[in-house]
Write a protein that holds these residues in place. Structure first.
Motif, PDB file in Angstrom:
ATOM      1  N   LYS A  88     -58.203 -10.177  13.619  1.00  9.51           N
ATOM      2  CA  LYS A  88     -57.322 -10.722  12.588  1.00  9.51           C
ATOM      3  C   LYS A  88     -58.024 -11.875  11.885  1.00  9.51           C
ATOM      4  O   LYS A  88     -58.815 -12.605  12.495  1.00  9.51           O
ATOM      5  CB  LYS A  88     -56.017 -11.226  13.206  1.00  9.51           C
ATOM      6  CG  LYS A  88     -55.177 -10.151  13.864  1.00  9.51           C
ATOM      7  CD  LYS A  88     -53.936 -10.748  14.499  1.00  9.51           C
ATOM      8  CE  LYS A  88     -53.103  -9.686  15.197  1.00  9.51           C
ATOM      9  NZ  LYS A  88     -51.918 -10.280  15.884  1.00  9.51           N
ATOM     10  N   LYS A 143     -45.921  -8.526  20.738  1.00 11.19           N
ATOM     11  CA  LYS A 143     -47.080  -9.396  20.518  1.00 11.19           C
ATOM     12  C   LYS A 143     -47.310 -10.393  21.659  1.00 11.19           C
ATOM     13  O   LYS A 143     -48.093 -11.322  21.522  1.00 11.19           O
ATOM     14  CB  LYS A 143     -46.960 -10.168  19.195  1.00 11.19           C
ATOM     15  CG  LYS A 143     -46.652  -9.288  17.995  1.00 11.19           C
ATOM     16  CD  LYS A 143     -47.685  -8.201  17.800  1.00 11.19           C
ATOM     17  CE  LYS A 143     -47.364  -7.315  16.600  1.00 11.19           C
ATOM     18  NZ  LYS A 143     -48.324  -6.187  16.462  1.00 11.19           N
ATOM     19  N   ALA A 163     -56.648 -20.729  16.308  1.00 10.88           N
ATOM     20  CA  ALA A 163     -55.856 -19.689  15.620  1.00 10.88           C
ATOM     21  C   ALA A 163     -54.800 -19.143  16.567  1.00 10.88           C
ATOM     22  O   ALA A 163     -55.119 -18.625  17.641  1.00 10.88           O
ATOM     23  CB  ALA A 163     -56.775 -18.575  15.143  1.00 10.88           C
ATOM     24  N   PRO A 179     -58.351 -15.420  10.915  1.00 14.73           N
ATOM     25  CA  PRO A 179     -57.747 -16.635  11.463  1.00 14.73           C
ATOM     26  C   PRO A 179     -57.071 -17.492  10.403  1.00 14.73           C
ATOM     27  O   PRO A 179     -56.313 -18.394  10.737  1.00 14.73           O
ATOM     28  CB  PRO A 179     -58.938 -17.366  12.100  1.00 14.73           C
ATOM     29  CG  PRO A 179     -60.133 -16.828  11.399  1.00 14.73           C
ATOM     30  CD  PRO A 179     -59.818 -15.412  11.041  1.00 14.73           C
ATOM     31  N   ASN A 226     -52.968 -16.616  16.032  1.00 14.37           N
ATOM     32  CA  ASN A 226     -52.876 -15.157  15.939  1.00 14.37           C
ATOM     33  C   ASN A 226     -54.008 -14.455  16.689  1.00 14.37           C
ATOM     34  O   ASN A 226     -54.130 -13.232  16.619  1.00 14.37           O
ATOM     35  CB  ASN A 226     -52.871 -14.716  14.470  1.00 14.37           C
ATOM     36  CG  ASN A 226     -54.126 -15.149  13.719  1.00 14.37           C
ATOM     37  OD1 ASN A 226     -55.143 -15.469  14.318  1.00 14.37           O
ATOM     38  ND2 ASN A 226     -54.045 -15.161  12.389  1.00 14.37           N
ATOM     39  N   CYS A 263     -55.350 -16.084   7.322  1.00 17.34           N
ATOM     40  CA  CYS A 263     -54.124 -15.477   6.780  1.00 17.34           C
ATOM     41  C   CYS A 263     -53.423 -14.548   7.754  1.00 17.34           C
ATOM     42  O   CYS A 263     -52.284 -14.142   7.510  1.00 17.34           O
ATOM     43  CB  CYS A 263     -54.427 -14.732   5.479  1.00 17.34           C
ATOM     44  SG  CYS A 263     -55.433 -13.226   5.701  1.00 17.34           S
ATOM     45  N   GLY A 264     -54.077 -14.165   8.841  1.00 17.37           N
ATOM     46  CA  GLY A 264     -53.458 -13.309   9.844  1.00 17.37           C
ATOM     47  C   GLY A 264     -53.523 -11.829   9.544  1.00 17.37           C
ATOM     48  O   GLY A 264     -53.058 -11.016  10.353  1.00 17.37           O
TER      49      GLY A 264
END
Length: 541
Positions: free
Chosen positions: A265, A486, A256, A267, A258, A269-270
């Motif tokens: 989160k 991020k 993932a 994994p 993200n 759809c975030g």
């Protein structure tokens, strides 16, 4: 004991539902630092020969006892007494348990066989082939974070806190244990919990899925407290422990980008992680806990402390410090050892101050995720017991590089920090409860880690409370990402971060173990004794 109850008891020990030597890895507590041995039950310091003698004496009398119990039955061809058969197994295990830690420390643990580091490399290569985003060292960082998050949830008696990391079956067992603790108005406490080393022991990658089994070498003091934080059971002191965690995911799952469940989160759809009771994402309905979209812990089992190295699992240590520094400089011409040592001193003082204030915010940006979670776990334990560490008259005397490891993903530079301080603990009223106010010298090995290929930047960074990616004031998420851009600030992708801290005592500050001949004699001798006795007790055919 029934099979189901036996398996749960086994799991309960591993996950800390019990109150079941060494210095902690966090700042402070140098007053209680003992020998930095990494063996299981048999020390390899100055008392190594004595420990070996005890093993031999115990085994000798056990052997005599068993032989007497056996009588003449085995000699006349009769089957072995069940009690003797059990003693045979115990003696064999004693030999293996005594030998394993020393062999691991001497680099002899990967000679072959299941469950040994090195044999998993083909499967790891196969995982990387189908998932180019998979990096073993990054996986191990996240495995360590998962470990601390699950342990924290268990110690808080919070089943919801561990739900996203465990398969349905394992979660059911853990939730049952938490319910039992709640019913008894108790909770587990792993005081001084830290990971001394970890290694991949087993791996598989096929059409049925992927599995990676991580061995954690641990040190902590197990306690059970009631709701008023009064001690119900106490292990007494820091002890060696170990656990094997198996992480699983589907053959079609991919890393993932993200951050996945570690970053809170989904994994798939975030979105912010919100799970239904059946482990599915409340937003996209993807099943998060069955391994179809991310790694989940499918099994936890106790193990023997092996003394695995905390160095980069895929790294190669430079033959000398000078050679290692030369390699770093060749790849990063702007790297200067003097400037690095100055930053080390700043990080050391800042983190010691953060530790004593029980607030890691000031040092979060230059701590790797694993180091941060380790320190956080220890600070939460101390706060729960109403204690805090105090370090007075702290002075750094010397910082010298002692080891350089060049890996495929990370470079590790270990420095030995020699300092002195009055190191003690006080309670909530400020009363001294441990140690004293005498200034004493101490040494620690701090390992700083940075991604391969990162160049030294002459601009404000983590030590200046600035995001090295976007320049905004440091504000990080749970996994060390900048809340603005991020970027994975604490991952080592931008700057050096503290990944490991090992406290040394006066006897081990030279970095060496006991004489190697003595270590081999104790460890291999124990294995031979166990093996010989096992053979003698085997029924003759």
């Amino acid at each position: 004991m029934s099979g189901t109850r036996g398996r749960f008891a086994f799991l309960a020990v591993a996950l800390g539902f019990t109150a079941g030597a060494w210095a902690r890895t966090g700042a402070g507590n140098h007053a209680v630092a003992s020998s930095n041995n990494s063996g299981g039950g048999f020390p390899l310091g100055g008392g190594g020969s004595f420990a070996g003698l005890i093993v031999l004496v115990v085994l000798f009398f056990a052997f005599r006892y068993v032989m007497r119990r056996m009588g003449n039955g085995a000699a006349s061809g009769q089957s072995m007494d069940p009690r003797a058969r059990g003693a045979q197994a115990v003696l064999s295990a004693l030999g293996a348990a005594a030998a394993a830690p020393g062999l691991a420390r001497m680099g002899l643990s990967d000679l072959g066989g299941a469950g040994r580091p090195g044999t998993a490399l083909p499967a790891i290569g196969a995982i990387r082939a189908v998932d180019p985003g998979f990096e073993l060292e990054t996986f191990l960082q996240r495995a360590e974070m998962t470990f601390f998050l699950v342990k924290r949830g268990i110690q808080k008696n919070s089943a919801a806190a561990v739900r996203a990391f465990l398969t349905d079956g394992l979660y059911a067992a853990v939730a049952q244990g938490i319910s039992q603790s709640q019913a008894k108005h108790t909770h587990a406490l792993l005081e001084g919990l830290n990971v001394r080393g970890l290694a991949i022991e087993e791996a598989s990658c096929d059409a049925q899925g992927q599995k990676l089994t991580v061995h954690f070498d641990l040190v902590y003091r197990a306690k059970t407290l009631d709701d008023a934080n009064r001690t119900v059971n106490d292990e007494g002191k820091d002890q060696a422990h170990a656990e094997r965690w198996t992480f699983s995911r589907a053959a079609t799952a991919r890393t993932a980008q993200n951050g996945g469940v570690i970053a809170s989160k989904c994994p798939a759809c975030g979105a912010e992680l919100r799970l239904s009771l059946d482990g599915t994402c409340a937003h996209c309905k993807a099943s998060v806990t069955n391994g179809s979209v991310d790694w989940v812990v499918s099994e936890v089992a106790p193990a023997s402390f092996m003394g695995y190295s905390a160095d980069s699992s895929l790294g190669t240590a430079a033959p000398t410090v000078a050679a290692g520094i030369a390699t770093l400089t060749a790849a990063d011409p702007a790297f200067a050892l003097e400037a690095f040592q100055s930053r080390v001193k700043s990080a050391f003082l800042a983190l010691q101050d953060a530790w004593c204030k029980q607030n890691l915010d000031a040092g979060r940006a230059f701590m790797s995720p694993g180091a941060y979670f380790s320190w956080s776990a220890q600070l939460e334990t101390m706060a729960a017991e109403g204690r805090r560490n105090v370090m007075e008259n702290l002075a750094v005397q010397r910082i010298e590089p002692v080891r350089v490891v060049h890996g495929r993903v990370f470079d590790d530079l270990t420095v030995r920090i020699s300092a002195a301080a009055a190191d003690f603990e006080v309670d909530q009223s400020g009363k001294l409860v441990f140690g004293d106010r005498s200034v004493r010298p101490f040494s620690e090995d701090w390992t700083f880690q940075r991604s391969v290929g990162v160049a030294t930047a002459n601009k404000p960074g983590t030590l200046e409370n600035t995001c090295p990616s976007c320049g905004a004031p440091i504000a990080l998420t749970q996994i060390g990402e900048c809340r603005y851009c991020k970027a994975a600030v604490s991952s080592g992708k931008f700057d050096w971060v503290v990944s490991r801290i090992e406290q040394l005592d006066a006897e081990s500050s030279d970095g060496g173990l006991a004489p190697i001949g003595e270590a081999i004699a104790v460890q291999v001798g124990s294995a031979l004794v166990g093996g010989v006795l096992s053979s003698l007790l085997s029924p003759r055919r």
